[in-house]
Design an enzyme around this catalytic site. Sequence first.
Site, PDB file in Angstrom:
ATOM      1  N   ASP A  18      13.850   3.184  10.075  1.00 40.73           N
ATOM      2  CA  ASP A  18      13.345   2.085  10.903  1.00 40.73           C
ATOM      3  C   ASP A  18      12.421   2.746  11.908  1.00 40.73           C
ATOM      4  O   ASP A  18      12.874   3.500  12.784  1.00 40.73           O
ATOM      5  CB  ASP A  18      14.510   1.386  11.598  1.00 40.73           C
ATOM      6  CG  ASP A  18      14.069   0.328  12.599  1.00 40.73           C
ATOM      7  OD1 ASP A  18      12.854   0.211  12.864  1.00 40.73           O
ATOM      8  OD2 ASP A  18      14.940  -0.376  13.149  1.00 40.73           O
ATOM      9  N   THR A  54      -2.173  -6.133   0.302  1.00 40.34           N
ATOM     10  CA  THR A  54      -1.151  -5.158   0.671  1.00 40.34           C
ATOM     11  C   THR A  54       0.219  -5.775   0.952  1.00 40.34           C
ATOM     12  O   THR A  54       1.116  -5.087   1.395  1.00 40.34           O
ATOM     13  CB  THR A  54      -1.593  -4.386   1.922  1.00 40.34           C
ATOM     14  OG1 THR A  54      -1.768  -5.329   3.000  1.00 40.34           O
ATOM     15  CG2 THR A  54      -2.886  -3.645   1.679  1.00 40.34           C
ATOM     16  N   ASN A  83       2.095   4.125   7.581  1.00 34.46           N
ATOM     17  CA  ASN A  83       1.640   2.925   6.893  1.00 34.46           C
ATOM     18  C   ASN A  83       2.435   1.672   7.277  1.00 34.46           C
ATOM     19  O   ASN A  83       1.899   0.575   7.283  1.00 34.46           O
ATOM     20  CB  ASN A  83       1.719   3.141   5.376  1.00 34.46           C
ATOM     21  CG  ASN A  83       1.628   1.859   4.598  1.00 34.46           C
ATOM     22  OD1 ASN A  83       0.570   1.258   4.486  1.00 34.46           O
ATOM     23  ND2 ASN A  83       2.769   1.412   4.050  1.00 34.46           N
ATOM     24  N   TYR A 106      -1.521  -8.494  17.065  1.00 32.36           N
ATOM     25  CA  TYR A 106      -1.782  -7.481  16.049  1.00 32.36           C
ATOM     26  C   TYR A 106      -2.947  -6.590  16.476  1.00 32.36           C
ATOM     27  O   TYR A 106      -2.876  -5.358  16.385  1.00 32.36           O
ATOM     28  CB  TYR A 106      -2.091  -8.183  14.731  1.00 32.36           C
ATOM     29  CG  TYR A 106      -2.242  -7.277  13.528  1.00 32.36           C
ATOM     30  CD1 TYR A 106      -1.128  -6.708  12.916  1.00 32.36           C
ATOM     31  CD2 TYR A 106      -3.497  -7.017  12.992  1.00 32.36           C
ATOM     32  CE1 TYR A 106      -1.261  -5.899  11.804  1.00 32.36           C
ATOM     33  CE2 TYR A 106      -3.647  -6.216  11.872  1.00 32.36           C
ATOM     34  CZ  TYR A 106      -2.529  -5.656  11.281  1.00 32.36           C
ATOM     35  OH  TYR A 106      -2.665  -4.841  10.178  1.00 32.36           O
ATOM     36  N   LYS A 153      -3.115  -2.565  17.159  1.00 30.59           N
ATOM     37  CA  LYS A 153      -4.005  -1.732  16.354  1.00 30.59           C
ATOM     38  C   LYS A 153      -5.103  -1.086  17.200  1.00 30.59           C
ATOM     39  O   LYS A 153      -5.495   0.060  16.930  1.00 30.59           O
ATOM     40  CB  LYS A 153      -4.607  -2.547  15.214  1.00 30.59           C
ATOM     41  CG  LYS A 153      -3.594  -2.963  14.147  1.00 30.59           C
ATOM     42  CD  LYS A 153      -2.948  -1.759  13.470  1.00 30.59           C
ATOM     43  CE  LYS A 153      -2.097  -2.168  12.271  1.00 30.59           C
ATOM     44  NZ  LYS A 153      -1.490  -1.007  11.578  1.00 30.59           N
ATOM     45  N   LEU A 183       0.818  -1.204   0.000  1.00 30.50           N
ATOM     46  CA  LEU A 183       0.000   0.000   0.000  1.00 30.50           C
ATOM     47  C   LEU A 183       0.856   1.260   0.000  1.00 30.50           C
ATOM     48  O   LEU A 183       0.528   2.235  -0.692  1.00 30.50           O
ATOM     49  CB  LEU A 183      -0.930  -0.003   1.219  1.00 30.50           C
ATOM     50  CG  LEU A 183      -1.807   1.235   1.394  1.00 30.50           C
ATOM     51  CD1 LEU A 183      -2.749   1.419   0.210  1.00 30.50           C
ATOM     52  CD2 LEU A 183      -2.584   1.146   2.707  1.00 30.50           C
ATOM     53  N   SER A 237      -4.755   1.804  10.537  1.00 25.81           N
ATOM     54  CA  SER A 237      -5.111   0.827  11.550  1.00 25.81           C
ATOM     55  C   SER A 237      -5.540  -0.442  10.821  1.00 25.81           C
ATOM     56  O   SER A 237      -4.852  -0.900   9.917  1.00 25.81           O
ATOM     57  CB  SER A 237      -6.215   1.387  12.455  1.00 25.81           C
ATOM     58  OG  SER A 237      -6.627   0.424  13.407  1.00 25.81           O
TER      59      SER A 237
END
Length: 280
Positions: free
Chosen positions: A56, A183, A83, A148, A152, A14, A134
């Site tokens: 980074d 993505t 992103n 994850y 998020k 993305l 997100s």
Amino acid sequence: MSKVFFITGAGRGLGADIARQALSAGHQVVAAGRRPERVAQALGGEQDNLLATALDITDPAAAERAVAATVDRFGRIDVLINNAADFYAGFFEELSEAQVRAQIETNLFGPMNVTRAVLPVMREQRSGHVITVSSLAGVVGVDFCVAYSAAKFGIEGFMESLRHDVEPFGIRTTIVEPGFFRTELLNDTSTTWAELSIDDYAARTAATKKTWQSMNGQQAGDPAKLAAALLKVAGQEQPPLRFVAGDDCLAAVGAKAQELLAQVDASRALGSGLTCTDAA
């Protein structure tokens, strides 16, 4: 009007789609990634409107250097797009403590590091737009995504609260909640599987891992279309606090909203009389 975009994770997926479309639209783009030479190559080589810079996102000093290089080159930052992310997949007990910490370090503290470096520039300008990607998993708990989702969900709280901090300086914020898009998040370079193994989870782990692997490259969402939509969001004078992206995420977030309303009603019945209204 041309803007300066600072995009993390811009070498593929993305991030690369956003960078390409921003360049095509005449914007100036800072494309940040761990290997800037690969980022530049992915975007068609050196260009006057492109700065490929090393970053980074887990390193606050690296974020500050990248921002300084941006200001030296373009003089300002109008839009930050957080992103860059990775994915630690597995059931909670099979993810090691180190893996959970690494997930949160990248997907929560990483965007915080970059945002902290960019905000002084935007405050001085008295303008800017912070867009952070997100996930559906940042709104709805998802099977096999506990680390994850933890990161998020943290992003959701960070960005929703940050809005109140920075609005007085003319800085807007948007949380992007994509569903399943192609993505490259499920590529081996972005996905790390749980390193522990527990017999009680073994059969479910094997089946779930196979399912996730089979989804790679088959997701319904088109990242190029999402990138185009994000450029539209970045061009709005009053952008939305949240952008729910993809039919699957729209359905899931809508269902979560209805579930929350039902829980509010149930809590109201259970919690009646909890508030003391009599004077002490």
